[in-house]
Design a protein around this motif. Structure first.
Motif, PDB file in Angstrom:
ATOM      1  N   GLN A 122       0.838  -1.203   0.000  1.00 12.60           N
ATOM      2  CA  GLN A 122       0.000   0.000   0.000  1.00 12.60           C
ATOM      3  C   GLN A 122       0.871   1.250   0.000  1.00 12.60           C
ATOM      4  O   GLN A 122       0.562   2.233  -0.691  1.00 12.60           O
ATOM      5  CB  GLN A 122      -0.932   0.004   1.218  1.00 12.60           C
ATOM      6  CG  GLN A 122      -1.919   1.158   1.241  1.00 12.60           C
ATOM      7  CD  GLN A 122      -2.890   1.120   0.082  1.00 12.60           C
ATOM      8  OE1 GLN A 122      -3.485   0.077  -0.196  1.00 12.60           O
ATOM      9  NE2 GLN A 122      -3.042   2.234  -0.621  1.00 12.60           N
ATOM     10  N   PHE A 123       1.986   1.206   0.763  1.00 13.65           N
ATOM     11  CA  PHE A 123       2.885   2.359   0.784  1.00 13.65           C
ATOM     12  C   PHE A 123       3.499   2.581  -0.599  1.00 13.65           C
ATOM     13  O   PHE A 123       3.582   3.721  -1.074  1.00 13.65           O
ATOM     14  CB  PHE A 123       3.993   2.175   1.821  1.00 13.65           C
ATOM     15  CG  PHE A 123       4.986   3.308   1.823  1.00 13.65           C
ATOM     16  CD1 PHE A 123       4.700   4.497   2.487  1.00 13.65           C
ATOM     17  CD2 PHE A 123       6.183   3.207   1.129  1.00 13.65           C
ATOM     18  CE1 PHE A 123       5.590   5.568   2.460  1.00 13.65           C
ATOM     19  CE2 PHE A 123       7.081   4.263   1.101  1.00 13.65           C
ATOM     20  CZ  PHE A 123       6.785   5.451   1.772  1.00 13.65           C
ATOM     21  N   ARG A 124       3.954   1.501  -1.247  1.00 11.35           N
ATOM     22  CA  ARG A 124       4.555   1.642  -2.573  1.00 11.35           C
ATOM     23  C   ARG A 124       3.572   2.264  -3.559  1.00 11.35           C
ATOM     24  O   ARG A 124       3.925   3.151  -4.347  1.00 11.35           O
ATOM     25  CB  ARG A 124       5.036   0.276  -3.087  1.00 11.35           C
ATOM     26  CG  ARG A 124       6.299  -0.230  -2.420  1.00 11.35           C
ATOM     27  CD  ARG A 124       6.897  -1.407  -3.176  1.00 11.35           C
ATOM     28  NE  ARG A 124       6.079  -2.605  -3.063  1.00 11.35           N
ATOM     29  CZ  ARG A 124       6.230  -3.524  -2.119  1.00 11.35           C
ATOM     30  NH1 ARG A 124       7.157  -3.361  -1.177  1.00 11.35           N
ATOM     31  NH2 ARG A 124       5.473  -4.595  -2.098  1.00 11.35           N
ATOM     32  N   LYS A 125       2.341   1.814  -3.511  1.00 14.47           N
ATOM     33  CA  LYS A 125       1.308   2.349  -4.401  1.00 14.47           C
ATOM     34  C   LYS A 125       1.077   3.829  -4.124  1.00 14.47           C
ATOM     35  O   LYS A 125       1.029   4.651  -5.055  1.00 14.47           O
ATOM     36  CB  LYS A 125       0.009   1.562  -4.211  1.00 14.47           C
ATOM     37  CG  LYS A 125      -1.142   2.047  -5.072  1.00 14.47           C
ATOM     38  CD  LYS A 125      -2.391   1.218  -4.807  1.00 14.47           C
ATOM     39  CE  LYS A 125      -3.580   1.717  -5.621  1.00 14.47           C
ATOM     40  NZ  LYS A 125      -4.811   0.922  -5.356  1.00 14.47           N
ATOM     41  N   ASP A 126       0.950   4.192  -2.854  1.00 11.80           N
ATOM     42  CA  ASP A 126       0.693   5.583  -2.484  1.00 11.80           C
ATOM     43  C   ASP A 126       1.871   6.489  -2.820  1.00 11.80           C
ATOM     44  O   ASP A 126       1.686   7.585  -3.367  1.00 11.80           O
ATOM     45  CB  ASP A 126       0.375   5.674  -0.988  1.00 11.80           C
ATOM     46  CG  ASP A 126      -1.024   5.195  -0.652  1.00 11.80           C
ATOM     47  OD1 ASP A 126      -1.854   5.077  -1.570  1.00 11.80           O
ATOM     48  OD2 ASP A 126      -1.285   4.910   0.536  1.00 11.80           O
ATOM     49  N   PHE A 127       3.072   6.051  -2.474  1.00 11.28           N
ATOM     50  CA  PHE A 127       4.230   6.919  -2.677  1.00 11.28           C
ATOM     51  C   PHE A 127       4.525   7.118  -4.157  1.00 11.28           C
ATOM     52  O   PHE A 127       4.950   8.200  -4.577  1.00 11.28           O
ATOM     53  CB  PHE A 127       5.452   6.350  -1.948  1.00 11.28           C
ATOM     54  CG  PHE A 127       6.567   7.350  -1.785  1.00 11.28           C
ATOM     55  CD1 PHE A 127       6.376   8.506  -1.044  1.00 11.28           C
ATOM     56  CD2 PHE A 127       7.801   7.139  -2.372  1.00 11.28           C
ATOM     57  CE1 PHE A 127       7.395   9.437  -0.900  1.00 11.28           C
ATOM     58  CE2 PHE A 127       8.820   8.063  -2.231  1.00 11.28           C
ATOM     59  CZ  PHE A 127       8.625   9.218  -1.494  1.00 11.28           C
TER      60      PHE A 127
END
Length: 375
Positions: A185-190
């Motif tokens: 989720q962090f990779r997608k958001d960042f």
């Protein structure tokens, strides 16, 4: 964050976050200096500049980063005998942020710095979406915000997998899967954050950000709690065992928070491709922090100021009991320091530069336009 100016507000309990903002000063000053050469070979800054802080929150910290940038612009202009540019300062956070105090801070900032500030404004919205017009920003800053996700990991919520299971065996068994869901989720958001900022910044525009990180692959002993949300969930699990909150409520509770390592950040930035990294720093959570802030009572207040809204939204009015549970944990001498030692929360700071449009890209766009015109 807790709104207002009360004793449990973020405005009065954000000294640790302010220390991190101050650590960004050299990076922001370097970014301003770099902008003087982003459009020409001279040492002159552009005649018009737009500076934005994303995730400004409220209280005194709301204008801290843009104030550093304004001071850097002023010093640079004095050094090179340049007339100050027209500067627009924009502050962003989610729509339910306490913008009343932010507006007051902006008014004070404008009045105390007539030059070079010309305009100020607030931009409500998620920084994981488009916020500004294309090619309008010169410098983007963000501190203590990007570890917050746009939402809880979909793989967990969709499959109703608890982020923190009270049963230790089950929790340890699921732990790698849960952490990977948060990391995804962090990779997608960042990546979204980088993509949109690349559209909004001028070619060669600068970005300076910092967030709570992780000591992955750093040689530090494996933490007891890999992430801050695990520590919060552990306190809540004690409240479940005491009958204060329902276990089913805890099982459906997800703190949208992820602390990446510097390695993860570097890989995402390089893979996304819109920015080149100028500098990356990792420092301990207590570096540069006033020792008076690192005592149980003050840190309990800081924890409450940050997490109370999301806890109350899910569990109801249980925050007083949450605070008492946390205070009991840290009432034993050395317990809080042991938690910090076994579960350090380093800060990762990154200064990056938006790539200029490459010659090949210009040629490709020109060729595409010619073909469309011929058609």
């Amino acid at each position: 964050m807790n709104q207002g100016q009360g004793k449990t507000s973020y405005a009065r309990n954000s000294g640790i976050q302010n220390a991190e903002q101050k650590r960004l000063k050299p990076m922001i000053e370097a970014a301003i200096a770099d902008l003087s050469g982003s459009t020409s070979t001279s040492a002159l800054l552009p005649t018009k500049m737009v500076v934005a802080d994303l995730g400004c929150s409220s209280g005194p910290n709301a204008v801290a980063l843009v104030s550093i940038a304004i001071d850097a612009i002023h010093i640079h202009c004095l050094q090179f005998l340049q007339p100050p540019p027209e500067v627009c300062v924009l502050l962003n956070d989610l729509p339910d942020n306490d913008f009343n105090t932010v507006v007051k801070s902006l008014v004070t900032l404008h009045q105390s710095n007539n030059e070079p500030i010309v305009a100020t404004g607030i931009v409500p919205g998620s920084f994981y979406e488009r916020l500004f017009t294309s090619g309008s920003l010169h410098l983007v800053c963000s501190s203590n915000s990007l570890h917050w996700l746009s939402k809880a990991p979909e793989d967990l919520t969709r499959n109703q997998i608890p982020a923190y299971d009270i049963d230790e065996h089950t929790r340890l068994e699921r732990h790698p899967m849960v952490i990977e869901a948060y990391a995804q989720q962090f990779r997608k958001d960042f990546r979204s954050f980088l993509k949109f900022r690349a559209k909004e910044l001028i070619p060669g525009g600068r970005m300076v950000v910092s967030l709570v990180g992780d000591f992955l692959d750093s040689g530090v002993i494996a933490p007891k709690f890999s992430h801050m949300w695990e520590f919060i969930a552990q306190i809540l699990s004690v409240m479940v065992s005491e009958g204060v909150i329902d276990k089913a409520k805890l099982d459906s509770f997800y703190v949208p928070l992820y602390e990446p390592s510097d390695k993860e950040l570097r890989e995402i930035i390089q893979d996304e491709g819109s920015f080149s990294i100028s500098e990356m720093r990792v420092h301990g959570p207590q570096s540069g922090v006033d020792s008076a802030l690192m005592v149980p009572r003050r840190f309990v207040n800081t924890t409450r100021a940050v997490f109370e809204p999301i806890i109350v939204l899910h569990f109801g009015e249980v925050m007083d009991e949450f605070v008492r549970t946390l205070e009991r944990r840290w009432s034993v001498e050395g317990t809080m320091q042991d938690d910090f030692t076994r579960s350090p929360r380093p800060r990762v700071a990154v200064s990056s530069r938006r790539h200029d449009l490459q010659v090949g890209q210009v040629q490709a766009k020109s060729s595409k336009w010619c073909k469309l015109k011929e058609a």
